[in-house]
Design a protein around this motif. Structure first.
Motif, mmCIF file in Angstrom:
data_model
loop_
_atom_site.group_PDB
_atom_site.id
_atom_site.type_symbol
_atom_site.label_atom_id
_atom_site.label_comp_id
_atom_site.label_asym_id
_atom_site.label_seq_id
_atom_site.Cartn_x
_atom_site.Cartn_y
_atom_site.Cartn_z
ATOM 1 N N GLU A 130 1.186 10.870 47.619
ATOM 2 C CA GLU A 130 -0.185 10.994 46.720
ATOM 3 C C GLU A 130 0.169 10.084 45.243
ATOM 4 O O GLU A 130 -0.595 9.615 44.984
ATOM 5 N N VAL A 131 1.360 10.365 44.887
ATOM 6 C CA VAL A 131 1.735 9.561 43.710
ATOM 7 C C VAL A 131 1.435 7.928 43.950
ATOM 8 O O VAL A 131 0.516 7.351 43.091
ATOM 9 N N ASP A 133 -0.545 6.769 46.296
ATOM 10 C CA ASP A 133 -2.303 6.486 46.590
ATOM 11 C C ASP A 133 -2.945 6.569 45.103
ATOM 12 O O ASP A 133 -3.573 5.759 44.985
ATOM 13 N N GLN A 134 -2.523 7.108 44.231
ATOM 14 C CA GLN A 134 -2.919 7.338 42.833
ATOM 15 C C GLN A 134 -2.808 5.954 42.132
ATOM 16 O O GLN A 134 -3.635 5.297 41.414
ATOM 17 N N THR A 137 -4.795 2.877 43.509
ATOM 18 C CA THR A 137 -6.303 2.777 43.008
ATOM 19 C C THR A 137 -6.595 2.121 41.896
ATOM 20 O O THR A 137 -7.349 1.232 41.538
ATOM 21 N N GLN A 138 -5.398 1.877 41.036
ATOM 22 C CA GLN A 138 -5.269 0.944 39.813
ATOM 23 C C GLN A 138 -4.792 -0.444 40.263
ATOM 24 O O GLN A 138 -4.759 -1.376 39.343
ATOM 25 N N CYS A 203 1.948 4.151 34.959
ATOM 26 C CA CYS A 203 2.072 5.000 36.074
ATOM 27 C C CYS A 203 3.576 4.728 36.697
ATOM 28 O O CYS A 203 4.339 5.602 37.177
ATOM 29 N N MET A 225 0.888 11.160 35.709
ATOM 30 C CA MET A 225 0.116 9.953 36.021
ATOM 31 C C MET A 225 -0.719 9.349 35.120
ATOM 32 O O MET A 225 -1.329 8.405 35.285
ATOM 33 N N TYR A 226 -0.960 10.020 33.799
ATOM 34 C CA TYR A 226 -2.004 9.451 32.941
ATOM 35 C C TYR A 226 -1.333 9.572 31.647
ATOM 36 O O TYR A 226 -0.211 10.320 31.489
#
Length: 226
Positions: A130-131, A133-134, A137-138, A203, A225-226
């Protein structure tokens, strides 16, 4: 499924090589590239150019309009139709394109590496996936483009219409607006490239141990993550 030991060793070496390259990206390249793009954006000053008109184009329009009316009336014309490229757009493209190409190369490397890292996590242990995948997206390069082919194709169509009606100020203004809209597009692209480098760096830096580990038992909610 039986696997060839030597093939597996070569594959692991390839993945280790990718990890080393990504490590260099995280340690310096991402931030260096962001700073280069920030400087280029200041140097090109596209937003100001977008806001200002080209006074020399007014004379070009006048010449084209006069010659068009002469042709319409069957008179001889002293000069031909002028449809020069926008010098500011061309200058910006020459300087931005290498950075866009490098961004594409960096994102391809990161995407390949992260997909391989994702495959290392065991079934049911999805926090690492999941990390990744996030972060992916960037890294999606499809979101960023200078769209030069589209710009030139559309401009050619507008120039053709202007050539048929050189006395039409509306047609002339359409070409100018197209150029200046594209200058805005280029400025936004520079901003997006730099912003994406910063987000990818942030990230990866915060979650490097998690992404490079296998089967770590951390809670996804504890990750930054942000």
């Amino acid at each position: 499924m039986k696997t060839d030991t030597q093939a597996e060793e070569r594959f692991n070496a390839y993945r280790a090589s990718l990890t080393s390259q990504v490590g260099i990206l995280v340690s310096k390249t991402l931030i260096e590239n962001k700073e280069k793009l920030d400087k280029l954006r200041i140097e090109l000053n596209l937003q100001t150019k977008w806001e200002n008109a080209h006074p020399e184009y007014k004379q070009i329009f006048k010449n084209n309009a006069e010659n068009g009316l002469k042709q319409e009336n069957g008179q001889n014309c002293d000069s031909h139709f002028e449809n020069p490229s926008n010098s500011e757009v061309m200058e910006a493209l020459v300087k931005i394109t290498p950075h866009a190409d490098e961004f594409l190369a960096v994102t391809r490397l990161l995407t390949t590496w992260m997909e391989l890292q994702k495959g290392k996590f065991e079934t049911g242990n999805s926090f690492g996936s999941e990390v990744i995948d996030q972060i992916v997206t960037q890294v999606d390069a499809k979101r960023f483009s200078v769209q030069s082919l589209k710009y030139f194709t559309e401009r050619r169509k507008l120039i053709w219409k202007l050539r048929k009606h050189p006395w039409s100020e509306d047609a002339f203004v359409c070409v100018q607006l197209h150029d200046y809209d594209y200058l805005w597009t280029l400025d936004c692209a520079l901003f997006d490239f730099a912003r994406s480098y910063a987000l990818i760096y942030d990230c990866l830096k915060k979650n490097w141990d998690t992404i490079t580990s296998v089967g770590a038992a951390q809670d996804l909610q504890g990750l930054s993550m942000y």
